[in-house]
Design an enzyme around this catalytic site. Structure first.
Site, PDB file in Angstrom:
ATOM      1  NE  ARG A  36       5.012  -4.837  -2.410  1.00 43.46           N
ATOM      2  CZ  ARG A  36       4.318  -4.145  -1.505  1.00 43.46           C
ATOM      3  NH1 ARG A  36       4.529  -2.843  -1.337  1.00 43.46           N
ATOM      4  NH2 ARG A  36       3.404  -4.746  -0.763  1.00 43.46           N
TER       5      ARG A  36
ATOM      6  CD  GLU B  78      10.160   1.471   3.948  1.00 44.96           C
ATOM      7  OE1 GLU B  78       9.693   0.708   4.807  1.00 44.96           O
ATOM      8  OE2 GLU B  78      10.400   1.115   2.792  1.00 44.96           O
TER       9      GLU B  78
ATOM     10  CE  LYS C  28       4.988  -6.512   2.659  1.00 44.45           C
ATOM     11  NZ  LYS C  28       5.434  -5.372   3.477  1.00 44.45           N
TER      12      LYS C  28
END
Length: 370
Positions: free
Chosen positions: A101, A238, A202
């Site tokens: 990620r 989210e 992220k």
């Protein structure tokens, strides 16, 4: 880089039988910073690869006022945990997924990431250096925060000339205070991410924009905020720091990772575990109307693991969901945490054990006992 030494006692890499714990009130742990003794630091100049990196005393860092992270938000972070098992092993949960990620995020933000091998090795070294801060079995976990930030000076908008890869840790307990479930407020005014943006990586810049909504929600007695899609305002995406699932009948549904939703590692794991016990799992657009008609709702993330949602409030409508021992979220939480903490055999290859007796020459002399 000018770290200052944290005033706690230095951990020693000893045998399991001689292992000591840091002076922490383990039963009182929440999700707040408890500084440990050491952190990992590596640097990289544009066009090069990361240096080997080293373990240094935990402390402040010094960077240019023109650093890419300070001026343009060029930064990524990850989050994972180390667990102590009943037989006193220390384990990590799927660190390979965190490094992948970070690689994806680095490509999106034009950054140079550490190699997957260096990422995992650096995480292991940092945990080893702080091994006395890993809570006793069942008392929490050691939260691990890898950071990749542009620390080189840059005045115009561009990729920073230098990057720092840094890892620090903190022992943690539950992310949310103990309760039967979360009480979520649907934010119909603000959006967390948009198509083509950075919602799917992220990035450090994803999180400060949600703080206003989160503060307002908590001041009104809610646990957290659920955001809607920017394109239509009709689909859920989210919660502020975690993914969301709904259950109706035998079907578990969760919004797709199509660029606006973070591909959570716990999310991915829970989807697989739900399929293993006979549920259909769908990754698709989920409307607010479907959310309000669901039988169960739950959230997943590294910090909270799996947490049931007790209520959702949308405008003036408040809906209550099934929670408790019979809830799917309760069953999935138990299955996952049993794997993470070594209570049951890991048949999926998700657990990486940290060898207590692995000491590399990147550790300070006092850790190696020289």
């Amino acid at each position: 880089m000018a770290p200052s030494v944290h005033p706690s006692s230095s951990p020693l890499l000893t045998s399991k039988a001689d292992e000591k714990y840091a002076n922490v009130k383990w039963d009182e742990l929440g999700f707040a910073l408890v500084p440990t003794d050491y952190m990992y630091v590596a640097k990289c100049k544009q066009g090069e690869s990361f240096s080997k990196g080293e373990i240094v005393p935990y402390g402040d860092i010094s960077i240019s006022p023109c650093a890419g992270i300070l001026n343009y938000g060029q930064g990524l972070f990850e989050g994972l945990k180390a667990y102590r098992t009943e037989d006193r092993r220390i384990t990590l949960f799927r660190p390979d997924q965190n490094t992948l990620r970070m690689q994806t995020g680095a490509d999106r933000l034009c950054m140079i990431p550490p190699s997957p091998e260096q990422f995992v090795e650096a995480v292991k070294q940092t945990v080893l250096a702080n091994n006395t801060w890993v809570p006793p079995p069942g008392k929490g976990a050691l939260y691990i925060r890898p950071l990749l930030i542009g620390t080189g000076a840059v005045l115009g908008i561009a990729s920073a000339p230098e990057y720092t890869f840094l890892i620090y840790t903190s022992p943690v307990g539950n992310y949310h205070k103990a309760s039967s479930g979360l009480n979520l407020k649907v934010d119909h005014n603000h959006r967390r991410a948009h198509f083509g943006g950075t919602g799917g990586v992220k990035s450090c810049t994803n999180y400060s924009p949600v703080v206003k909504s989160l503060i307002e929600a908590k001041s009104s007695g809610f646990s957290d905020v659920l955001f809607l899609d920017a394109a239509t305002g009709k689909n859920i995406e989210e919660v502020s720091t975690c993914n969301i699932f709904i259950l109706k009948g035998n079907i578990v549904s969760t919004p797709p990772t199509s660029g606006t939703i973070l591909p959570g590692i716990t999310r991915k794991s829970i989807s697989e575990l739900a399929r293993d016990i006979g549920y259909q799992v769908q990754e698709r657009d989920v409307s607010v109307d479907e959310l309000l008609e669901a039988e169960e709702v739950f959230c997943t993330g590294t910090a909270m693991v799996v947490k049931a949602v007790e209520t959702v409030t949308y405008h003036d409508k408040r809906v209550k969901y099934r929670t408790g021992e019979e809830a799917l979220s309760t069953k999935l939480h138990l299955i996952l945490t049993n794997i993470q903490m070594g209570v049951v055999e890991d048949k999926k290859g998700w657990i990486v054990e940290i060898d207590h007796f692995t000491v590399t020459d990147s550790f300070p002399d006092e850790i190696e006992g020289k």
